[in-house]
Write a protein that holds these residues in place. Structure first.
Motif, PDB file in Angstrom:
ATOM      1  N   SER A 221       0.914  -1.219   0.068  1.00  0.00           N
ATOM      2  CA  SER A 221      -0.097   0.096  -0.033  1.00  0.00           C
ATOM      3  C   SER A 221       0.905   1.323  -0.059  1.00  0.00           C
ATOM      4  CB  SER A 221      -1.197  -0.021   1.099  1.00  0.00           C
ATOM      5  OG  SER A 221      -1.776  -1.214   1.296  1.00  0.00           O
ATOM      6  N   TRP A 222       1.791   1.239   0.763  1.00  0.00           N
ATOM      7  CA  TRP A 222       2.790   2.494   0.727  1.00  0.00           C
ATOM      8  C   TRP A 222       3.536   2.687  -0.538  1.00  0.00           C
ATOM      9  CZ3 TRP A 222       3.666   6.497   3.405  1.00  0.00           C
ATOM     10  CH2 TRP A 222       4.849   7.326   3.535  1.00  0.00           C
ATOM     11  N   ARG A 223       3.956   1.585  -1.360  1.00  0.00           N
ATOM     12  CA  ARG A 223       4.556   1.874  -2.659  1.00  0.00           C
ATOM     13  C   ARG A 223       3.615   2.083  -3.450  1.00  0.00           C
ATOM     14  NH1 ARG A 223       5.492  -3.192  -3.226  1.00  0.00           N
ATOM     15  NH2 ARG A 223       7.391  -3.273  -1.886  1.00  0.00           N
ATOM     16  N   LEU A 224       2.396   2.052  -3.570  1.00  0.00           N
ATOM     17  CA  LEU A 224       1.447   2.388  -4.418  1.00  0.00           C
ATOM     18  C   LEU A 224       0.888   4.072  -4.180  1.00  0.00           C
ATOM     19  CD1 LEU A 224      -0.591   2.034  -6.563  1.00  0.00           C
ATOM     20  CD2 LEU A 224      -2.435   0.898  -4.746  1.00  0.00           C
ATOM     21  N   PHE A 225       0.923   4.274  -2.818  1.00  0.00           N
ATOM     22  CA  PHE A 225       0.743   5.721  -2.244  1.00  0.00           C
ATOM     23  C   PHE A 225       1.848   6.499  -2.885  1.00  0.00           C
ATOM     24  CE2 PHE A 225       1.534   8.857   0.578  1.00  0.00           C
ATOM     25  CZ  PHE A 225       0.362   9.725   0.660  1.00  0.00           C
ATOM     26  N   LEU A 226       2.989   6.138  -3.015  1.00  0.00           N
ATOM     27  CA  LEU A 226       4.285   6.806  -3.324  1.00  0.00           C
ATOM     28  C   LEU A 226       4.016   6.966  -4.960  1.00  0.00           C
ATOM     29  CD1 LEU A 226       7.100   5.516  -1.209  1.00  0.00           C
ATOM     30  CD2 LEU A 226       5.763   7.577  -0.988  1.00  0.00           C
ATOM     31  N   GLU A 227       3.710   6.080  -5.538  1.00  0.00           N
ATOM     32  CA  GLU A 227       3.608   5.989  -7.023  1.00  0.00           C
ATOM     33  C   GLU A 227       2.381   7.166  -7.529  1.00  0.00           C
ATOM     34  OE1 GLU A 227       2.972   2.223  -8.574  1.00  0.00           O
ATOM     35  OE2 GLU A 227       4.729   1.267  -7.916  1.00  0.00           O
ATOM     36  N   LEU A 228       1.267   6.900  -6.552  1.00  0.00           N
ATOM     37  CA  LEU A 228       0.212   8.064  -7.024  1.00  0.00           C
ATOM     38  C   LEU A 228       0.851   9.509  -6.648  1.00  0.00           C
ATOM     39  CD1 LEU A 228      -3.077   5.981  -5.663  1.00  0.00           C
ATOM     40  CD2 LEU A 228      -2.115   6.309  -8.102  1.00  0.00           C
ATOM     41  N   GLU A 229       1.404   9.591  -5.483  1.00  0.00           N
ATOM     42  CA  GLU A 229       1.945  10.901  -5.188  1.00  0.00           C
ATOM     43  C   GLU A 229       2.864  11.160  -6.056  1.00  0.00           C
ATOM     44  OE1 GLU A 229       2.220  12.898  -2.295  1.00  0.00           O
ATOM     45  OE2 GLU A 229       0.181  12.274  -2.018  1.00  0.00           O
ATOM     46  N   LYS A 230       3.693  10.597  -6.916  1.00  0.00           N
ATOM     47  CA  LYS A 230       4.659  10.887  -7.929  1.00  0.00           C
ATOM     48  C   LYS A 230       3.743  11.308  -9.254  1.00  0.00           C
ATOM     49  CE  LYS A 230       8.601   9.415 -10.510  1.00  0.00           C
ATOM     50  NZ  LYS A 230       9.810   7.984 -10.685  1.00  0.00           N
ATOM     51  N   LYS A 231       2.769  10.505  -9.580  1.00  0.00           N
ATOM     52  CA  LYS A 231       2.021  10.905 -10.746  1.00  0.00           C
ATOM     53  C   LYS A 231       1.289  12.262 -10.369  1.00  0.00           C
ATOM     54  CE  LYS A 231       0.924   6.129 -12.187  1.00  0.00           C
ATOM     55  NZ  LYS A 231       0.025   5.169 -12.149  1.00  0.00           N
ATOM     56  N   ALA A 232       1.092  12.643  -9.175  1.00  0.00           N
ATOM     57  CA  ALA A 232       0.295  13.825  -8.823  1.00  0.00           C
ATOM     58  C   ALA A 232       1.017  14.946  -9.286  1.00  0.00           C
ATOM     59  CB  ALA A 232      -0.069  13.925  -7.394  1.00  0.00           C
ATOM     60  N   THR A 233       2.452  14.985  -9.432  1.00  0.00           N
ATOM     61  CA  THR A 233       3.180  16.097  -9.673  1.00  0.00           C
ATOM     62  C   THR A 233       3.780  15.973 -11.420  1.00  0.00           C
ATOM     63  OG1 THR A 233       5.117  14.846  -9.296  1.00  0.00           O
ATOM     64  CG2 THR A 233       4.190  16.003  -7.373  1.00  0.00           C
ATOM     65  N   ASP A 234       3.026  15.207 -11.981  1.00  0.00           N
ATOM     66  CA  ASP A 234       3.497  14.933 -13.473  1.00  0.00           C
ATOM     67  C   ASP A 234       2.411  15.787 -14.115  1.00  0.00           C
ATOM     68  OD1 ASP A 234       4.525  14.408 -15.944  1.00  0.00           O
ATOM     69  OD2 ASP A 234       3.765  12.450 -15.768  1.00  0.00           O
ATOM     70  N   PRO A 235       3.056  16.839 -14.966  1.00  0.00           N
ATOM     71  CA  PRO A 235       2.183  17.808 -15.868  1.00  0.00           C
ATOM     72  C   PRO A 235       1.571  17.035 -16.812  1.00  0.00           C
ATOM     73  CG  PRO A 235       4.218  18.844 -15.443  1.00  0.00           C
ATOM     74  CD  PRO A 235       4.474  17.433 -15.024  1.00  0.00           C
ATOM     75  N   SER A 236       2.015  16.113 -17.352  1.00  0.00           N
ATOM     76  CA  SER A 236       1.236  15.503 -18.429  1.00  0.00           C
ATOM     77  C   SER A 236       0.189  14.669 -17.955  1.00  0.00           C
ATOM     78  CB  SER A 236       2.285  14.468 -18.885  1.00  0.00           C
ATOM     79  OG  SER A 236       2.591  13.323 -18.042  1.00  0.00           O
ATOM     80  N   ARG A 237      -0.382  14.585 -16.667  1.00  0.00           N
ATOM     81  CA  ARG A 237      -1.381  13.787 -16.377  1.00  0.00           C
ATOM     82  C   ARG A 237      -2.877  14.488 -16.798  1.00  0.00           C
ATOM     83  NH1 ARG A 237      -2.831  14.680 -10.039  1.00  0.00           N
ATOM     84  NH2 ARG A 237      -2.277  16.779 -10.015  1.00  0.00           N
ATOM     85  N   PHE A 238      -2.651  16.020 -17.049  1.00  0.00           N
ATOM     86  CA  PHE A 238      -3.657  16.866 -17.333  1.00  0.00           C
ATOM     87  C   PHE A 238      -4.110  16.411 -18.812  1.00  0.00           C
ATOM     88  CE2 PHE A 238      -2.077  19.153 -13.827  1.00  0.00           C
ATOM     89  CZ  PHE A 238      -3.002  19.353 -12.925  1.00  0.00           C
TER      90      PHE A 238
ATOM     91  N   GLN B 156       9.503   6.465   7.183  1.00  0.00           N
ATOM     92  CA  GLN B 156       9.166   6.309   5.817  1.00  0.00           C
ATOM     93  C   GLN B 156       8.388   7.787   5.613  1.00  0.00           C
ATOM     94  OE1 GLN B 156       9.932   4.564   3.238  1.00  0.00           O
ATOM     95  NE2 GLN B 156      11.373   3.485   4.578  1.00  0.00           N
ATOM     96  N   TRP B 157       7.321   7.869   6.747  1.00  0.00           N
ATOM     97  CA  TRP B 157       6.451   9.226   6.687  1.00  0.00           C
ATOM     98  C   TRP B 157       7.321  10.385   6.685  1.00  0.00           C
ATOM     99  CZ3 TRP B 157       1.598   9.517   5.022  1.00  0.00           C
ATOM    100  CH2 TRP B 157       0.976   8.491   5.091  1.00  0.00           C
ATOM    101  N   GLU B 158       8.269  10.317   7.634  1.00  0.00           N
ATOM    102  CA  GLU B 158       9.134  11.633   7.835  1.00  0.00           C
ATOM    103  C   GLU B 158      10.028  11.895   6.412  1.00  0.00           C
ATOM    104  OE1 GLU B 158      10.859  14.773   9.578  1.00  0.00           O
ATOM    105  OE2 GLU B 158       9.094  13.603   9.882  1.00  0.00           O
ATOM    106  N   LEU B 159      10.615  10.869   5.523  1.00  0.00           N
ATOM    107  CA  LEU B 159      11.305  10.911   4.441  1.00  0.00           C
ATOM    108  C   LEU B 159      10.164  11.347   3.443  1.00  0.00           C
ATOM    109  CD1 LEU B 159      13.447   8.039   4.526  1.00  0.00           C
ATOM    110  CD2 LEU B 159      14.100  10.100   4.816  1.00  0.00           C
ATOM    111  N   HIS B 160       8.823  11.057   3.267  1.00  0.00           N
ATOM    112  CA  HIS B 160       8.075  11.398   2.612  1.00  0.00           C
ATOM    113  C   HIS B 160       7.700  13.006   2.844  1.00  0.00           C
ATOM    114  CE1 HIS B 160       4.536  11.549  -0.142  1.00  0.00           C
ATOM    115  NE2 HIS B 160       3.797  11.882   1.080  1.00  0.00           N
ATOM    116  N   ARG B 161       7.515  13.330   4.080  1.00  0.00           N
ATOM    117  CA  ARG B 161       7.403  14.471   4.170  1.00  0.00           C
ATOM    118  C   ARG B 161       8.379  15.739   3.906  1.00  0.00           C
ATOM    119  NH1 ARG B 161       8.510  18.577   7.875  1.00  0.00           N
ATOM    120  NH2 ARG B 161       9.913  17.233   8.782  1.00  0.00           N
TER     121      ARG B 161
END
Length: 569
Positions: free
Chosen positions: A361-378, A435-440
Motif C-alpha cells: 500500500s505504501w509503495r502504491l501511495f508513493l507512485e500515486l504521489e509521484k503521478k500527482a506532480t506530473d504535468p502530463s496527467r492533465f 518512511q512518513w518523515e522521509l515522505h514529508r
C-alpha cells in the motif's frame, strides 16, 4: 326416525308445495281446466320416470354386489388353501355393502401375500442356485411352483444366510491365498504351469469354484511357494538394508523411493539386478549431490528471509550459508535452519502478511504521489486522473488504520515473545515513522523547489518585461487567450495583440514564461507588471533602455518576448 325417512317426507312436502305453486300460477294466468289436467299429467309422468330410473339403477347395484360377493368368496377359499390358511369367517349381521367390501378387501390382502411369497421364493431359488455353483453344493429342496408357507420361507432364508456366510469366508480365504500366491510367483519369476495354477492366477475370482478340496489345494501350493521365496529373500535383504541407509543419508524424496518400491519388496532376479544398480547409483549420488542439495535449500532460505523481513545482519549470522565446503555436516545445518524459518513464518504468518500489505500500500501511495506532480496527467481524457486521486485519498485513510492494527498485533507479539519485532533489523513502527518523515521532507523539498522556481520566473518577467499571466483554466494547444486591454489617451494599447502573438508563437515553438498559479507569499509583495509603459522599472537605466522597446511595442506591435536588449549585459 332415520334421516333418510325425514328427507323422504321433506321431498313429498316439496312436491306438494310445488304442485300448489303451479296451481296458483295457473289460476292467476287463467288456464282452463283441461289444460291444467294435461300439465299436471306431464309433471306426474316426469317425476314417475325419474323415480323409475333411480330404482332401476339401485336394483342393478344390488345385483352387482351379489355377484361380487359370490366371486370373492370363491377366490378367497382358493387363496386360503394355497396359502395354507384357515377359512375366512364372515361377520354376521352386516349389510350387503359392508359384506362385499370386507370380502373384497380380504381377497386383495391374500392376493398380495401370495404374490410376495412367490417373489421371495423366486429370489431365494436364484440366490441358492448361484451359491450352489460357487460352493459346489446341492440346491435346497423346495418346489419352486407351489406357494410356500411362512415356515418354509423362513427355513429357506436361514439356509441362504448360512450358505452366503460360508461363501464369504471361503472367498476371503481364497482372495488372501491367491494374492500371496501371485506375489510369490512374481517374486520367483515363475509362470503358472498346471491347469489349477492357471485357474487361480488367470481366471476371474468370482468364477473360481470355492469347494473344500480347492481351498486345501490352494494352501498346499502357497506353502511350497513361500519356502522357495524365503531362499531368494535372504539374498536381497542385504542390498535393501544398504539402499535404505543411503536413502536416509541423502534424504531421497519419498516420491522417488516409491518408484523403487517394487524392488524393495520383490526378490526376483530383475529385482536383485535393480538393487545392485541402485546401490551403485546412490553411492555416486552421495558424492556429487552435496552441492546441489545444499544450494537448493539455500534458495528456499533466501525466500523465507525475505518473507520474515530478515536484515543483512540476521542473514550474515547464519555463517554456513556462505560456506563452500559442501559436506554432510553443512547439509544438516542448512536443513535445520530452513525448518526453523518455516516454523517461524507459520507461527507469525498473519503478522508478516500484514507488514507485506502495508509495504504494498505504501509503495502504491508513493507512485500515486509521484503521478500527482506530473504535468502530463492533465492531458488524460480517460478519467484516470479522478480515479487516481480517489485511490490516493483512500490509501491516505487506510494506511493509518493498517498501521494501528499492526501496532496492536506487534504489541501482543512482543509481549508473548519477550523481544522486539524487527523488520529488516529495525523496529517496524520506527521504520514506518521514518518512511512518513522521509515522505514529508521530500514534499517540503519539492515545495521549496517550486517556490524558488516561481520566484526566479517572476524576476525574469520583471526584468525583461514579459507579461505575467496566471493560467486559471486549462488551455489547449494553439488556443489564444486575449488579455484585458487598457486604454491610453482614448486609444487601445497594442500590448493585447503583443500578448496574443506571444502566446501563439509559444504554441508553435517560441519560448514564453508563465507565472505559476500560486506564487510564494514573499513574491506577492512585488507589484505585478502589466505593461512596461505604465510600470516603474527597477532602475532608471533600464527605463531609458526600454524606451526603444516600448516604441516598437506601440508602433509595430512586436511581442515583448522578441525584444531582449539586456541579454548582452
Amino acid at each position: 326416525m332415520r334421516k333418510s325417512e325425514v328427507l323422504a317426507a321433506e321431498s313429498v312436502a316439496c312436491l306438494n308445495k310445488a304442485l300448489c305453486h303451479l296451481k296458483d300460477i295457473w289460476e292467476e294466468i287463467g288456464i282452463p281446466e283441461d289444460q291444467r289436467l294435461q300439465r299436471t299429467n306431464v309433471v306426474k309422468n316426469h317425476i314417475k320416470g325419474l323415480l323409475d330410473m333411480m330404482i332401476t339403477e339401485e336394483e342393478s347395484l344390488r345385483t352387482r354386489l351379489l355377484s361380487s360377493i359370490e366371486a370373492c368368496r370363491k377366490q378367497l377359499d382358493t387363496l386360503c388353501l394355497e396359502l395354507q390358511l384357515p377359512p375366512f369367517e364372515e361377520e354376521r349381521g352386516v349389510t350387503m355393502l359392508q359384506q362385499e367390501k370386507e370380502i373384497r378387501t380380504q381377497v386383495e390382502v391374500l392376493v398380495k401375500e401370495r404374490t410376495q411369497r412367490m417373489q421371495q421364493l423366486k429370489a431365494l431359488t436364484e440366490r441358492d442356485q448361484d451359491l450352489c455353483d460357487t460352493l459346489c453344493s446341492n440346491p435346497y429342496a423346495l418346489d419352486p411352483n407351489a406357494v410356500p408357507s411362512l415356515e418354509q420361507l423362513n427355513s429357506f432364508h436361514q439356509h441362504i444366510a448360512s450358505q452366503t456366510t460360508e461363501k464369504e469366508r471361503r472367498h476371503a480365504e481364497f482372495v488372501g491365498i491367491k494374492r500371496q500366491i501371485v506375489l510369490c510367483m512374481d517374486d520367483l519369476d515363475q509362470l503358472p504351469e498346471t491347469s489349477f495354477e492357471k485357474d487361480i492366477v488367470c481366471e476371474d475370482q468370482e468364477a473360481f469354484c470355492l469347494s473344500k478340496d480347492n481351498i486345501a489345494s490352494l494352501k498346499l501350493l502357497l506353502g511350497q511357494l513361500e519356502e522357495r521365496k524365503a531362499e531368494n529373500q535372504a539374498v536381497c535383504e542385504a542390498h535393501r538394508e544398504k539402499i535404505q541407509e543411503l536413502w536416509d543419508r541423502l534424504q531421497v524424496p519419498q516420491e522417488e523411493r516409491e518408484l523403487f518400491t517394487e524392488h524393495m519388496v520383490a526378490s526376483k532376479k530383475k529385482n536383485l539386478d535393480a538393487l545392485e544398480a541402485e546401490g551403485r547409483r546412490l553411492m555416486e549420488l552421495k558424492r556429487l549431490n552435496m552441492q546441489n542439495v545444499t544450494e537448493a535449500i539455500r534458495s528456499e532460505i533466501a525466500v523465507l528471509w525475505e518473507k520474515c523481513f530478515f536484515s543483512s545482519d540476521q542473514q550474515q549470522a547464519f555463517v554456513p550459508y556462505f560456506s563452500n565446503d559442501f559436506t554432510e555436516q553443512l547439509l544438516g545445518l542448512h536443513e535445520a535452519e530452513i525448518l526453523r524459518l518455516k516454523q517461524r513464518y507459520e507461527e507469525h504468518k498473519e503478522l508478516f502478511e500484514g507488514v507485506q500489505r502495508w509495504e504494498e500500500s505504501w509503495r502504491l501511495f508513493l507512485e500515486l504521489e509521484k503521478k500527482a506532480t506530473d504535468p502530463s496527467r492533465f492531458t488524460n481524457r480517460g478519467g484516470n486522473l479522478l480515479k487516481e486521486e480517489k485511490q490516493k485519498a483512500e490509501l491516505h485513510k487506510s494506511l493509518p488504520k493498517l498501521e494501528k492494527k499492526l501496532k496492536a498485533q506487534i504489541d501482543v507479539w512482543e509481549q508473548e515473545q519477550a523481544r522486539e519485532f524487527l523488520v529488516n533489523g529495525q523496529k517496524f513502527l520506527q521504520f514506518v515513522e521514518e518512511q512518513w518523515e522521509l515522505h514529508r521532507i521530500e514534499k517540503e523539498n519539492e515545495k521549496l523547489e517550486r517556490q524558488l522556481k516561481k520566484s526566479k520566473q517572476i524576476e525574469v518577467d520583471m526584468l525583461y518585461g514579459t507579461a505575467v499571466r496566471t493560467p486559471t483554466k486549462r488551455r489547449f494547444l494553439g488556443t489564444t487567450t486575449p488579455s484585458k486591454a487598457r486604454k491610453f489617451n482614448g486609444t487601445t494599447s497594442s500590448l493585447s495583440s503583443a500578448n496574443s502573438n506571444s502566446t501563439m508563437r509559444s504554441a508553435y515553438g517560441g519560448t514564453v514564461c508563465h507565472s505559476p498559479s500560486r506564487p510564494p507569499l514573499s513574491v506577492n509583495k512585488v507589484p505585478s507588471v502589466r505593461t512596461p509603459g505604465r510600470s516603474k522599472p527597477p532602475l532608471a537605466g533600464l527605463q531609458e533602455r526600454n524606451k526603444e522597446n516600448m516604441g516598437q511595442v506601440t508602433g509595430l506591435g512586436v511581442p515583448l518576448q522578441s525584444a531582449r536588449p539586456l541579454q548582452g549585459h
